[in-house]
Scaffold this motif. Sequence first.
Motif: not given
Length: 332
Positions: A49-50, A82-90, A92-100, A330-332
Amino acid sequence: MIYLIIDSGAAQVAHAMLVIGWGLIPITLYHLIPFTLSALSWRELLPAASRPPTVTVIWIRWIRESINSLLPVASVGGDVASMRLVHLRGVPGAQAASSVIVDTTVGIATQLIFVVSGVALLLMRSTDRNSLLVAGTVLLAMGVLFVAVTTFVVLQHRGLFAGSTKFARRLIPGKWLSSLSARASMIDESVVAAYRNGPVLLRASLLRLLGWTAGAGEVWLVMQSLGQPIGVLDAYILESLSSGVRAATFMVPGNLGALEGSYILFGAMFGLPADTALAIALSKRVRELAFGVPGLLLWQYIEGRYHLRRREPNAGGSRHADVDNRSQPAEG
């Protein structure tokens, strides 16, 4: 690393690099193939979705690899970035972290398969004493790594990150602890959900394994440039065994010395002199610099623009307001 170059004959190593010469350009560009495959593998693990466009995932992966290759961050600093950068591209924080997190696990698991397959091919090629000794040592190291990866996966399924917050109670202010605990639980849930999505996990694993396999082409190209061609299978064995050493020495910044020593050790089994083996390793160093330095500059540029944009709304405000904003977590 310096000792190995001197001991192998600095003049001979320099001559080997000069023989490769302009061949370093196609050798460096060839890395785009395994690199792109690893980026596509990670993209499979991002939520549909994102999920950012492929080009975006590739340049974030580029930054991630650049940080891990050139900075003393134990091969994990790039993952955090990379977690931070992909989170900034839309994402969600939890899914960005889990993907990495899952991508890192997939990378290590497929690397184990790659190394073990190389050991199997080595034993099919030769069963002399040296080959048996090398195979046994590498398999022992990979066995330890396998236990570590298995333990890590089990902990991920048992609330690793939510449990970790319990040990941070004395280090984190209470007003942040509840928010951190909630985010950690969300990461745990997202990680487990990723493992339960079998087709996605399988596609990511196959792409990553193809990336490891394609990396052998870099060794083959170096040997072609040196005028000492070796077979594709020999290049595969050499790259896989060296990959095992890099995995075992991930805490060494840039694998300095470990990478060079592995090629000298394993190259000797194929009759490669030390200066030739070092030329292979140094070609990889050239590639790391050629890709990594621009990647670090791109990272600084992106972060610089992001922080400038955050300051713009406060440009006309009071100095105290700006200080208050910067003092927030800091956010995220």
